[in-house]
Design an enzyme around this catalytic site. Sequence first.
Site, PDB file in Angstrom:
ATOM      1  N   HIS A 136      46.188  30.018  68.571  1.00  0.00           N
ATOM      2  CA  HIS A 136      46.273  29.272  67.305  1.00  0.00           C
ATOM      3  C   HIS A 136      46.914  27.915  67.624  1.00  0.00           C
ATOM      4  CE1 HIS A 136      48.147  28.259  63.393  1.00  0.00           C
ATOM      5  NE2 HIS A 136      47.268  29.069  62.843  1.00  0.00           N
ATOM      6  N   ASP A 213      53.215  35.029  70.653  1.00  0.00           N
ATOM      7  CA  ASP A 213      52.935  34.690  69.264  1.00  0.00           C
ATOM      8  C   ASP A 213      52.444  35.969  68.598  1.00  0.00           C
ATOM      9  OD1 ASP A 213      51.698  34.083  66.894  1.00  0.00           O
ATOM     10  OD2 ASP A 213      50.564  32.369  67.646  1.00  0.00           O
ATOM     11  N   GLN A 216      49.820  37.692  64.186  1.00  0.00           N
ATOM     12  CA  GLN A 216      48.748  38.579  63.710  1.00  0.00           C
ATOM     13  C   GLN A 216      48.901  39.998  64.247  1.00  0.00           C
ATOM     14  OE1 GLN A 216      46.720  37.701  61.406  1.00  0.00           O
ATOM     15  NE2 GLN A 216      46.755  35.464  61.473  1.00  0.00           N
ATOM     16  N   LYS A 239      52.557  37.231  56.392  1.00  0.00           N
ATOM     17  CA  LYS A 239      51.345  37.933  56.820  1.00  0.00           C
ATOM     18  C   LYS A 239      51.571  39.444  56.827  1.00  0.00           C
ATOM     19  CE  LYS A 239      49.934  34.114  59.826  1.00  0.00           C
ATOM     20  NZ  LYS A 239      48.924  33.478  59.001  1.00  0.00           N
ATOM     21  N   CYS A 377      42.394  27.121  62.330  1.00  0.00           N
ATOM     22  CA  CYS A 377      43.467  26.516  63.141  1.00  0.00           C
ATOM     23  C   CYS A 377      43.360  26.982  64.591  1.00  0.00           C
ATOM     24  CB  CYS A 377      44.848  26.832  62.578  1.00  0.00           C
ATOM     25  SG  CYS A 377      45.062  26.247  60.905  1.00  0.00           S
TER      26      CYS A 377
HETATM   27  N1  C6P Z   1      47.367  31.772  60.908  1.00  0.00           N
HETATM   28  C1  C6P Z   1      45.323  32.016  59.649  1.00  0.00           C
HETATM   29  O1  C6P Z   1      44.632  31.885  58.627  1.00  0.00           O
HETATM   30  P1  C6P Z   1      52.688  30.378  60.173  1.00  0.00           P
HETATM   31  O2  C6P Z   1      51.761  29.416  59.462  1.00  0.00           O
HETATM   32  O3  C6P Z   1      53.809  29.669  60.863  1.00  0.00           O
HETATM   33  O4  C6P Z   1      53.123  31.511  59.320  1.00  0.00           O
HETATM   34  O5  C6P Z   1      51.795  31.069  61.314  1.00  0.00           O
HETATM   35  C2  C6P Z   1      51.110  30.278  62.251  1.00  0.00           C
HETATM   36  C3  C6P Z   1      50.242  31.129  63.090  1.00  0.00           C
HETATM   37  C4  C6P Z   1      50.565  31.302  64.422  1.00  0.00           C
HETATM   38  N2  C6P Z   1      49.851  32.112  65.209  1.00  0.00           N
HETATM   39  C5  C6P Z   1      48.796  32.801  64.764  1.00  0.00           C
HETATM   40  C6  C6P Z   1      48.059  33.719  65.686  1.00  0.00           C
HETATM   41  C7  C6P Z   1      48.406  32.654  63.425  1.00  0.00           C
HETATM   42  O6  C6P Z   1      47.361  33.341  62.983  1.00  0.00           O
HETATM   43  C8  C6P Z   1      49.129  31.793  62.571  1.00  0.00           C
HETATM   44  C9  C6P Z   1      48.709  31.561  61.157  1.00  0.00           C
HETATM   45  C10 C6P Z   1      46.792  31.683  59.580  1.00  0.00           C
HETATM   46  O7  C6P Z   1      44.859  32.447  60.691  1.00  0.00           O
HETATM   47  C11 C6P Z   1      47.031  30.370  58.889  1.00  0.00           C
HETATM   48  S1  C6P Z   1      46.442  28.996  59.804  1.00  0.00           S
END
Ligand code: C6P
Length: 419
Positions: A136, A213, A216, A239, A377
């Site tokens: 991401h 990371d 997910q 999430k 993203c």
């Molecule tokens: N992905 C998606 O629709 P935040 O925004 O900080 O809570 O998470 C960022 C982030 C980092 N790593 C991974 C693997 C992610 O999937 C995400 C967030 C969302 O896929 C919003 S872009």
Amino acid sequence: MSATLAPAETAGKSTFDVEKIRADFPILRQQVRGHQLVYLDNAATSQKPQAVIDAIVEYYEKGNANIHRGVHFLSEKATEDFEHARRTVQRFVNAAEASEIVFVRGTTEGINLVAQSYGGANVGAGDEVVITAMEHHSNIVPWQMLCDQKGAKLRVAPMNDRGELILDEYGKLLGPRTKLAAISHVSNALGTINPVKQMIALAHAKGIPVLVDGAQAVPHIAVDVQDLDADFYAFSAHKMYGPTGVGAVYGKKALLEKMPPYQGGGDMISSVTFEKTTWNKVPHKFEAGTPDMAGVIGWRAAIEYMTHVGVARIAAHELELLEYATQVVGALPGVRIVGTAKEKASVLSFVIEDVHPHDIGTILDQEGIAVRTGHHCAQPVMDRFGVPATVRASFAMYNTRAEVDALARGIRRVREVFA
Ligand code: C6P
């Protein structure tokens, strides 16, 4: 066409009572554009159970005060509730100590914290940071920024056509100049579950620390940071049925203690004079300013909810749904699934021949079906698969087979419109 929700999720082996769970999520009761809402955008953010909403309301109605600062009743209670939440997060990912859980705004801030604090102190000119091709943007850009600042190099481990990491190539990239590896546990665009335990072991064999990371992963599979031996592990509350604006980065205590603060301000200090400031102990050293107390307390309720349902049961239910969706959607004419790794969680990305994903998303929306369309993203993932965007259906514990059927009907409707 609206989705008729199954009375109980009796299909498949699971005895999971999905209707009981759905009843805990008030937002799911609503109609959207004249149809029963079918919410399949859980990888972007999941919906919140009543228990989380109630915890936040109760905090503001009865418990609101600043933490770590007051001697009065409410401040002491808010502090205890906040620190209780830290212990809940600690237990959920099996960190050895609560002080290894640093509260941040989310995965993005957690990764930026490690990049700037650990990376700032340990990465120099000519050094390397290794990531994978399925990251991401949140696990690419902070490392690019660090590498630009330091004159270091970002190296990218490739994946195959199924969207699986090529482990040998990853291993080869870990060299004497590698100062850190930053890898996703589960890809948000493909659903691939990476073999992170093995990837961490490969890096550790060469003395390289690893950030995972977990944005997910934590909502969908059991995560044990000690078993993985992760050095850092970042994740977001929103999430995993918790509120937005809150998350955590786990860090091994020995590493956190050596790292400089990320931001300066209140609560992160031990003493301040104009000549010299000394830092608070971890994790407070990394938590400058008034945190999102209501968010953290809401997150605790979300984790308690997930624990009550059972993470293993959630994972089994979601896997069953993903397999069903892969079969049903994958069989539709013109559909190509993007991301067919053997190990996957919760995400079904696809394209339809000659139809732009945004048009698909718009037509599905007319049927009350929420999916995400775009690059998610993860633009390098789209480039790797030669597509500008995909449609992404992503599942949570409250989704049903009937909703997958609604998605399939919606896709057939897309084909009719574009025939
Ligand atoms: N992905 C998606 O629709 P935040 O925004 O900080 O809570 O998470 C960022 C982030 C980092 N790593 C991974 C693997 C992610 O999937 C995400 C967030 C969302 O896929 C919003 S872009």
